[in-house]
Design a protein around this motif. Structure first.
Motif, mmCIF file in Angstrom:
data_model
loop_
_atom_site.group_PDB
_atom_site.id
_atom_site.type_symbol
_atom_site.label_atom_id
_atom_site.label_comp_id
_atom_site.label_asym_id
_atom_site.label_seq_id
_atom_site.Cartn_x
_atom_site.Cartn_y
_atom_site.Cartn_z
ATOM 1 N N SER A 293 0.841 -1.192 0.000
ATOM 2 C CA SER A 293 0.000 0.000 0.000
ATOM 3 C C SER A 293 0.878 1.244 0.000
ATOM 4 C CB SER A 293 -0.918 -0.006 1.226
ATOM 5 O OG SER A 293 -0.150 0.039 2.413
ATOM 6 N N GLY A 294 0.245 2.396 -0.210
ATOM 7 C CA GLY A 294 0.961 3.659 -0.127
ATOM 8 C C GLY A 294 1.223 4.327 -1.463
ATOM 9 N N GLY A 295 0.856 3.675 -2.543
ATOM 10 C CA GLY A 295 1.056 4.277 -3.853
ATOM 11 C C GLY A 295 0.091 5.421 -4.088
ATOM 12 N N PHE B 79 15.995 5.807 -2.793
ATOM 13 C CA PHE B 79 15.077 4.833 -2.210
ATOM 14 C C PHE B 79 15.754 4.137 -1.036
ATOM 15 C CE2 PHE B 79 12.291 3.756 -6.189
ATOM 16 C CZ PHE B 79 12.099 5.109 -6.401
ATOM 17 N N THR B 80 14.999 3.936 0.035
ATOM 18 C CA THR B 80 15.522 3.240 1.211
ATOM 19 C C THR B 80 14.525 2.194 1.671
ATOM 20 O OG1 THR B 80 16.722 5.224 1.920
ATOM 21 C CG2 THR B 80 16.383 3.487 3.556
ATOM 22 N N ILE B 81 14.983 0.975 1.794
ATOM 23 C CA ILE B 81 14.141 -0.100 2.306
ATOM 24 C C ILE B 81 14.374 -0.242 3.802
ATOM 25 C CG2 ILE B 81 15.844 -1.922 1.870
ATOM 26 C CD1 ILE B 81 13.473 -3.756 1.073
ATOM 27 N N SER B 82 13.312 -0.562 4.522
ATOM 28 C CA SER B 82 13.430 -0.797 5.953
ATOM 29 C C SER B 82 12.371 -1.803 6.366
ATOM 30 C CB SER B 82 13.270 0.513 6.747
ATOM 31 O OG SER B 82 11.991 1.075 6.534
ATOM 32 N N ARG B 83 12.434 -2.246 7.600
ATOM 33 C CA ARG B 83 11.440 -3.194 8.084
ATOM 34 C C ARG B 83 11.255 -3.015 9.574
ATOM 35 N NH1 ARG B 83 13.254 -8.972 6.597
ATOM 36 N NH2 ARG B 83 11.759 -9.647 8.177
ATOM 37 N N ASP B 84 10.049 -3.315 10.009
ATOM 38 C CA ASP B 84 9.706 -3.320 11.425
ATOM 39 C C ASP B 84 9.277 -4.738 11.740
ATOM 40 O OD1 ASP B 84 8.399 -3.181 13.911
ATOM 41 O OD2 ASP B 84 7.837 -1.092 13.585
ATOM 42 N N ASN B 85 10.152 -5.489 12.364
ATOM 43 C CA ASN B 85 9.854 -6.905 12.598
ATOM 44 C C ASN B 85 8.681 -7.092 13.555
ATOM 45 O OD1 ASN B 85 11.904 -7.726 10.866
ATOM 46 N ND2 ASN B 85 13.429 -7.826 12.488
ATOM 47 N N LEU C 171 9.270 1.047 1.843
ATOM 48 C CA LEU C 171 10.159 1.587 0.831
ATOM 49 C C LEU C 171 9.945 3.094 0.807
ATOM 50 C CD1 LEU C 171 12.257 0.826 -1.352
ATOM 51 C CD2 LEU C 171 10.382 0.980 -3.017
ATOM 52 N N GLN C 172 10.912 3.813 1.321
ATOM 53 C CA GLN C 172 10.870 5.272 1.293
ATOM 54 C C GLN C 172 11.457 5.736 -0.034
ATOM 55 O OE1 GLN C 172 9.661 7.592 3.582
ATOM 56 N NE2 GLN C 172 10.119 9.078 1.965
ATOM 57 N N MET C 173 10.688 6.508 -0.772
ATOM 58 C CA MET C 173 11.112 6.960 -2.096
ATOM 59 C C MET C 173 11.134 8.482 -2.116
ATOM 60 S SD MET C 173 8.977 4.302 -4.491
ATOM 61 C CE MET C 173 7.384 5.057 -4.139
ATOM 62 N N ASN C 174 12.281 9.030 -2.397
ATOM 63 C CA ASN C 174 12.449 10.481 -2.434
ATOM 64 C C ASN C 174 12.825 10.940 -3.834
ATOM 65 O OD1 ASN C 174 12.035 10.536 0.392
ATOM 66 N ND2 ASN C 174 14.219 10.239 0.777
ATOM 67 N N SER C 175 12.642 12.215 -4.079
ATOM 68 C CA SER C 175 13.019 12.833 -5.363
ATOM 69 C C SER C 175 12.484 12.037 -6.548
ATOM 70 C CB SER C 175 14.546 12.949 -5.459
ATOM 71 O OG SER C 175 15.058 13.707 -4.384
ATOM 72 N N LEU C 176 11.210 11.731 -6.498
ATOM 73 C CA LEU C 176 10.598 10.907 -7.539
ATOM 74 C C LEU C 176 10.592 11.623 -8.887
ATOM 75 C CD1 LEU C 176 7.715 9.460 -5.389
ATOM 76 C CD2 LEU C 176 9.466 8.106 -6.550
#
Length: 120
Positions: free
Chosen positions: A6-8, A66-72, A79-84
């Motif tokens: 989600s989030g698009g 782009f930066t991937i992260s996770r919350d276990n 997926l944080q996407m900047n400067s699209l």
């Protein structure tokens, strides 16, 4: 649904978006979670992957933006996407599997995809 992306949405060039991928216990407790995208008429493209430990691999094409992260605890990856840019337009998919790979065919579990459209 094994993974829920989600989030698009529709954004303008230069904007940021954060995508989320909510998983079940089974589909999150794999070796890695990854993000891919598919633009119209193009093959599915690897963006980033993250291990349970937090170790990351990011494609050169999006590194630095782009930066991937996770919350276990929440069983959710992001997926944080900047400067699209308009070239980032496509359907974004999250995937998981007991692999550490940039190849989409090696991932066992997939979300349904979320559309990201970047206007100029």
């Amino acid at each position: 649904v094994q993974l829920q992306a989600s989030g698009g949405g529709l954004v303008q060039a230069g904007d940021s978006l954060r995508l989320s991928c909510a998983a079940s216990e089974r589909t999150f407790n794999t070796i890695a979670v990854a993000w891919f995208r598919q633009a119209p008429g193009k093959e599915r493209e690897f963006l980033a992957a993250i291990r349970r430990s937090g170790f990351r691999n990011t494609a050169d094409s999006v590194a630095g933006r782009f930066t991937i992260s996770r919350d276990n605890a929440k069983k959710t990856a992001y997926l944080q996407m900047n400067s699209l840019t308009p070239e980032d337009t496509g359907v974004y998919y999250c995937a998981s599997g007991n692999v550490w790979s940039t190849q989409s065919t090696r991932y066992e579990y997939w979300g349904q995809g979320t559309q990201v459209t970047v206007s100029s």
